[in-house]
Scaffold this motif. Structure first.
Motif, PDB file in Angstrom:
ATOM      1  N   CYS A 102       0.847  -1.194   0.000  1.00  0.00           N
ATOM      2  CA  CYS A 102       0.000   0.000   0.000  1.00  0.00           C
ATOM      3  C   CYS A 102       0.886   1.248   0.000  1.00  0.00           C
ATOM      4  CB  CYS A 102      -0.937   0.004   1.205  1.00  0.00           C
ATOM      5  SG  CYS A 102      -2.195   1.316   1.105  1.00  0.00           S
ATOM      6  N   ARG A 190      -5.794  -3.295   2.971  1.00  0.00           N
ATOM      7  CA  ARG A 190      -6.609  -4.085   2.054  1.00  0.00           C
ATOM      8  C   ARG A 190      -7.856  -3.336   1.616  1.00  0.00           C
ATOM      9  NH1 ARG A 190      -3.255  -7.242   4.491  1.00  0.00           N
ATOM     10  NH2 ARG A 190      -2.842  -9.381   3.797  1.00  0.00           N
ATOM     11  N   LEU A 193      -6.573  -0.612  -0.864  1.00  0.00           N
ATOM     12  CA  LEU A 193      -6.126  -1.199  -2.126  1.00  0.00           C
ATOM     13  C   LEU A 193      -7.283  -1.722  -2.969  1.00  0.00           C
ATOM     14  CD1 LEU A 193      -3.015  -3.144  -0.803  1.00  0.00           C
ATOM     15  CD2 LEU A 193      -2.960  -1.233  -2.425  1.00  0.00           C
ATOM     16  N   SER A 194      -8.407  -2.034  -2.341  1.00  0.00           N
ATOM     17  CA  SER A 194      -9.554  -2.562  -3.083  1.00  0.00           C
ATOM     18  C   SER A 194     -10.490  -1.474  -3.593  1.00  0.00           C
ATOM     19  CB  SER A 194     -10.350  -3.541  -2.205  1.00  0.00           C
ATOM     20  OG  SER A 194     -10.974  -2.854  -1.137  1.00  0.00           O
ATOM     21  N   LEU A 195     -10.268  -0.236  -3.160  1.00  0.00           N
ATOM     22  CA  LEU A 195     -11.204   0.850  -3.504  1.00  0.00           C
ATOM     23  C   LEU A 195     -10.610   1.934  -4.391  1.00  0.00           C
ATOM     24  CD1 LEU A 195     -12.956   1.404  -0.045  1.00  0.00           C
ATOM     25  CD2 LEU A 195     -13.884   0.230  -2.055  1.00  0.00           C
ATOM     26  N   GLU A 197      -6.495   3.782  -5.998  1.00  0.00           N
ATOM     27  CA  GLU A 197      -5.068   3.656  -6.260  1.00  0.00           C
ATOM     28  C   GLU A 197      -4.351   4.960  -5.917  1.00  0.00           C
ATOM     29  OE1 GLU A 197      -4.171   3.417 -10.518  1.00  0.00           O
ATOM     30  OE2 GLU A 197      -6.241   4.060 -10.889  1.00  0.00           O
TER      31      GLU A 197
END
Length: 208
Positions: A102, A190, A193-195, A197
């Motif tokens: 991240c 997490r 990183l999933s929502l 950049e």
């Protein structure tokens, strides 16, 4: 029905390396605008300046979850009476973020660790070389190893990590602070990183 428009960022300047420079963040889902915020949304932000930050403006779509997340964050990192120093909590967060990839979180917590510990070269080495590097300090190395073990898989954190932290002078309550700091950012990385950049201003690219 609440719109959650997917956003595209074809012209984003993505960081090419981990860095302690200021890094932005671009969401893949549309955050709420300041005009869309209700009193409950503003209350859930805890600090209203976060309404202008895309990450929190996105998370506030679920105000109850965001408020719980933010108050947990503040308690782990700001309630330092009688526990681990803030610099070492930030180190644990930096190590977890570096291990998890991240870039945004690593940059934020690296800056805090650098400012609070006045050990910029050691923090920069951690960012540049990764979590296997020698920070030059036995306690810092132990904190990094503990944070990485928790981040890789929580059950990988065991008695050997506790004993290493104790051997370097930490009390049980301070070891708890290491665990809380690393664990919180293992989860937070997490989510971030999933929502979306990270993004850097083009003129601030660092060469390593």
């Amino acid at each position: 029905m609440v719109s959650r428009t997917v956003t595209e960022q074809p012209h984003a300047h993505r960081p090419e390396h981990f860095t302690s420079d200021q890094v932005g963040w671009l969401p893949w889902l549309a955050p709420l605008t300041e005009e869309e915020l209700t009193p409950r949304h503003r209350e859930a932000l805890v600090n209203e300046t976060r309404a202008r930050m895309p990450y929190f403006a996105l998370l506030v779509r679920d105000p109850d979850a965001l408020e719980a997340r933010t108050r947990t964050d503040f308690d782990i990192f700001h309630n330092t009476e009688g526990g681990l120093s803030r610099a070492e909590r930030e180190l644990a967060a930096t190590a977890a973020s570096r291990f998890n990839g991240c870039v945004f979180c690593a940059s934020v917590h690296a800056r805090f660790a650098t400012r609070l510990a006045a050990r910029g070269e050691d923090v920069e080495r951690l960012l540049a070389e990764g979590v296997e590097t020698d920070t030059g300090d036995a306690l810092w190395n132990a904190i990094v190893r503990a944070a990485v073990a928790l981040s890789r898989t929580p059950v990988g954190f065991g008695a050997e990590h506790v004993e290493e932290l104790r051997a370097n002078g930490l009390s049980d309550s301070e070891i708890g602070d290491v665990v809380n700091s690393a664990s919180f950012f293992n989860w937070a990385n997490r989510l971030m990183l999933s929502l979306g950049e990270p993004e850097r201003p083009a003129e601030k690219e660092r060469v390593r």
